[in-house]
Design an enzyme around this catalytic site. Structure first.
Site, PDB file in Angstrom:
ATOM      1  N   TYR A   1       2.769   5.258  10.880  1.00 32.88           N
ATOM      2  CA  TYR A   1       2.570   4.344   9.884  1.00 32.88           C
ATOM      3  C   TYR A   1       1.006   3.331   9.566  1.00 32.88           C
ATOM      4  CZ  TYR A   1       3.792   1.960   5.101  1.00 32.88           C
ATOM      5  OH  TYR A   1       3.653   1.307   3.940  1.00 32.88           O
TER       6      TYR A   1
ATOM      7  N   SER B   1      -1.351  -1.034   2.908  1.00 31.83           N
ATOM      8  CA  SER B   1      -0.407  -1.470   2.944  1.00 31.83           C
ATOM      9  C   SER B   1      -1.549  -2.951   4.235  1.00 31.83           C
ATOM     10  CB  SER B   1       0.202  -0.907   3.664  1.00 31.83           C
ATOM     11  OG  SER B   1       1.646  -2.117   4.712  1.00 31.83           O
TER      12      SER B   1
HETATM   13  P1  NAD Z   1       8.446   4.914  -2.768  1.00 25.99           P
HETATM   14  O1  NAD Z   1       9.920   5.822  -1.871  1.00 25.99           O
HETATM   15  O2  NAD Z   1       9.215   4.106  -4.139  1.00 25.99           O
HETATM   16  O3  NAD Z   1       7.933   5.825  -3.013  1.00 25.99           O
HETATM   17  C1  NAD Z   1       6.603   6.633  -2.425  1.00 25.99           C
HETATM   18  C2  NAD Z   1       6.768   7.702  -3.507  1.00 25.99           C
HETATM   19  O4  NAD Z   1       5.861   9.215  -2.806  1.00 25.99           O
HETATM   20  C3  NAD Z   1       8.158   8.497  -4.134  1.00 25.99           C
HETATM   21  O5  NAD Z   1       8.124   8.663  -5.648  1.00 25.99           O
HETATM   22  C4  NAD Z   1       8.055   9.924  -3.129  1.00 25.99           C
HETATM   23  O6  NAD Z   1       9.063  10.960  -3.762  1.00 25.99           O
HETATM   24  C5  NAD Z   1       6.441  10.407  -2.982  1.00 25.99           C
HETATM   25  N1  NAD Z   1       6.759  11.316  -1.804  1.00 25.99           N
HETATM   26  C6  NAD Z   1       6.740  11.392  -0.040  1.00 25.99           C
HETATM   27  N2  NAD Z   1       6.656  12.313  -0.264  1.00 25.99           N
HETATM   28  C7  NAD Z   1       6.010  13.381  -0.386  1.00 25.99           C
HETATM   29  C8  NAD Z   1       5.329  13.837  -0.730  1.00 25.99           C
HETATM   30  N3  NAD Z   1       5.298  14.540   0.736  1.00 25.99           N
HETATM   31  N4  NAD Z   1       4.659  15.003  -1.767  1.00 25.99           N
HETATM   32  C9  NAD Z   1       4.685  14.182  -2.690  1.00 25.99           C
HETATM   33  N5  NAD Z   1       4.821  12.772  -2.931  1.00 25.99           N
HETATM   34  C10 NAD Z   1       5.866  12.828  -1.837  1.00 25.99           C
HETATM   35  O7  NAD Z   1       7.939   3.007  -2.211  1.00 25.99           O
HETATM   36  P2  NAD Z   1       7.401   2.805  -2.612  1.00 25.99           P
HETATM   37  O8  NAD Z   1       7.317   1.591  -1.675  1.00 25.99           O
HETATM   38  O9  NAD Z   1       6.626   2.750  -3.425  1.00 25.99           O
HETATM   39  O10 NAD Z   1       5.941   3.477  -1.569  1.00 25.99           O
HETATM   40  C11 NAD Z   1       4.729   3.300  -2.463  1.00 25.99           C
HETATM   41  C12 NAD Z   1       3.412   3.140  -1.692  1.00 25.99           C
HETATM   42  O11 NAD Z   1       3.544   1.687  -1.706  1.00 25.99           O
HETATM   43  C13 NAD Z   1       3.438   4.617  -0.284  1.00 25.99           C
HETATM   44  O12 NAD Z   1       2.172   4.443  -0.235  1.00 25.99           O
HETATM   45  C14 NAD Z   1       4.047   3.253   0.897  1.00 25.99           C
HETATM   46  O13 NAD Z   1       3.229   3.027   2.055  1.00 25.99           O
HETATM   47  C15 NAD Z   1       3.495   1.833   0.648  1.00 25.99           C
HETATM   48  N6  NAD Z   1       4.011   0.653   0.714  1.00 25.99           N
HETATM   49  C16 NAD Z   1       4.969   0.387  -0.432  1.00 25.99           C
HETATM   50  C17 NAD Z   1       5.490  -1.575   0.952  1.00 25.99           C
HETATM   51  C18 NAD Z   1       6.970  -1.843   0.739  1.00 25.99           C
HETATM   52  O14 NAD Z   1       7.120  -2.636   0.572  1.00 25.99           O
HETATM   53  N7  NAD Z   1       8.005  -0.972  -0.180  1.00 25.99           N
HETATM   54  C19 NAD Z   1       4.473  -1.677   1.001  1.00 25.99           C
HETATM   55  C20 NAD Z   1       3.525  -1.473   1.596  1.00 25.99           C
HETATM   56  C21 NAD Z   1       2.929  -0.500   1.162  1.00 25.99           C
END
Ligand code: NAD
Length: 260
Positions: free
Chosen positions: A155, A142
């Site tokens: 985080y 991130s």
């Molecule tokens: P999201 O909530 O759609 O996806 C997260 C996924 O992780 C989900 O499918 C969830 O089921 C899975 N997950 C969570 N806890 C879990 C566990 N204990 N065991 C198995 N699976 C688990 O959100 P996203 O934004 O698509 O996030 C994906 C990645 O991108 C994350 O690592 C997040 O930190 C990173 N990220 C997101 C953003 C943003 O703005 N959305 C920005 C930077 C980084």
């Protein structure tokens, strides 16, 4: 030389992980989907992939905050599908709170899911990647792996740690044709941000949609969210031959957030 190209993307039932899985499938890579959804819900997703792409697709449920479930997950994948040569550590969670009142159980869970799981999954996939002489590990970190924001102690600690893990793994594997990189997205409109949109809307007395725009303006010069498919395309590039010398990097895709 042709190598096995099979990707496991953690947390690929929604958001960025799902988009990465779709982009890799469009390139002909076999896909192992993973998440917390039930096996039945996973099968619906598998069928949707099979209807759209001509690749092998499967789904496995596991809570990756638990190292034993990670071991079990990879045992099942190895037995039922085969070896993994592209690992995308994507699953992640968020909790925001000032550090004085940050709940310990949220700290532990975020470190387990956003950081420790990547150590455990990496240990699982390395032997095969080294044996076949080709592999890719892509850690979805991130902007918060590069810079900090208030109220995101766990985080930011986890994502900074993930970048450290990425660098060490890259150094250890550099001579083995296994590259290891981190991608650092900025605001991406996924379920992960829902709580932050709601909190912004409440605090500033705005509509939900205005809250989304407000959050973007707070941090990024680029006036829109990062598209999940664009993160998927970056993963596809990192898996290509052209990226064979790119390793140990942390690549922002953040609308200029970290240029400040
Ligand atoms: P999201 O909530 O759609 O996806 C997260 C996924 O992780 C989900 O499918 C969830 O089921 C899975 N997950 C969570 N806890 C879990 C566990 N204990 N065991 C198995 N699976 C688990 O959100 P996203 O934004 O698509 O996030 C994906 C990645 O991108 C994350 O690592 C997040 O930190 C990173 N990220 C997101 C953003 C943003 O703005 N959305 C920005 C930077 C980084």
């Amino acid at each position: 030389m042709s190598y096995i190209k099979r990707a496991l993307i953690t947390g690929s039932t929604s958001g960025i992980g799902l988009a990465i899985a779709r982009q890799l499938a469009a390139e002909g890579v076999d896909i192992v989907l993973h998440g917390l959804s039930s096996e039945d819900e996973g099968q619906v997703l598998v069928q949707a992939f099979l209807d759209e792409f001509s690749v092998g697709v499967s789904y496995f449920q596991a809570d990756i905050s638990d190292p034993n479930q990670i071991t079990d997950l990879f045992d099942r994948v190895k037995k039922e599908v085969g070896f993994i040569s592209i690992l995308v550590n994507n699953a992640g969670i968020q909790h925001t709170s000032p550090i004085e009142t940050f709940p310990v159980e949220q700290w532990d869970k975020i470190i387990a899911v956003n950081l420790s799981s990547a150590f455990h999954t990496t240990q699982q996939v390395l032997p095969f990647m080294v044996e076949q002489g080709w592999g890719r590990i892509i850690n979805i970190a991130s902007v918060h792996g590069l810079v900090a924001s208030v109220n995101k102690a766990a985080y930011c600690a986890a994502k900074h740690g993930l970048i450290g893990l990425t660098k060490v793994t890259a150094l250890e594997l550099a001579a083995k044709q296994v590259t290891v990189n981190a991608i650092c997205p900025g605001w991406t409109d996924t379920p992960l941000l829902v709580q932050q949109f709601k909190a912004f809307s409440q605090k500033n007395n705005t509509s939900y949609e205005e809250a989304k725009q407000g959050l973007i303006k707070e941090k990024a010069p680029y006036p829109d969210f990062v598209a999940p498919d664009d993160i998927g395309r970056l993963v596809v590039f990192l898996c290509s031959d052209a990226a064979k010398a790119i390793t140990g990097t942390s690549l922002p895709i953040d609308g200029g957030w970290t240029a400040h």
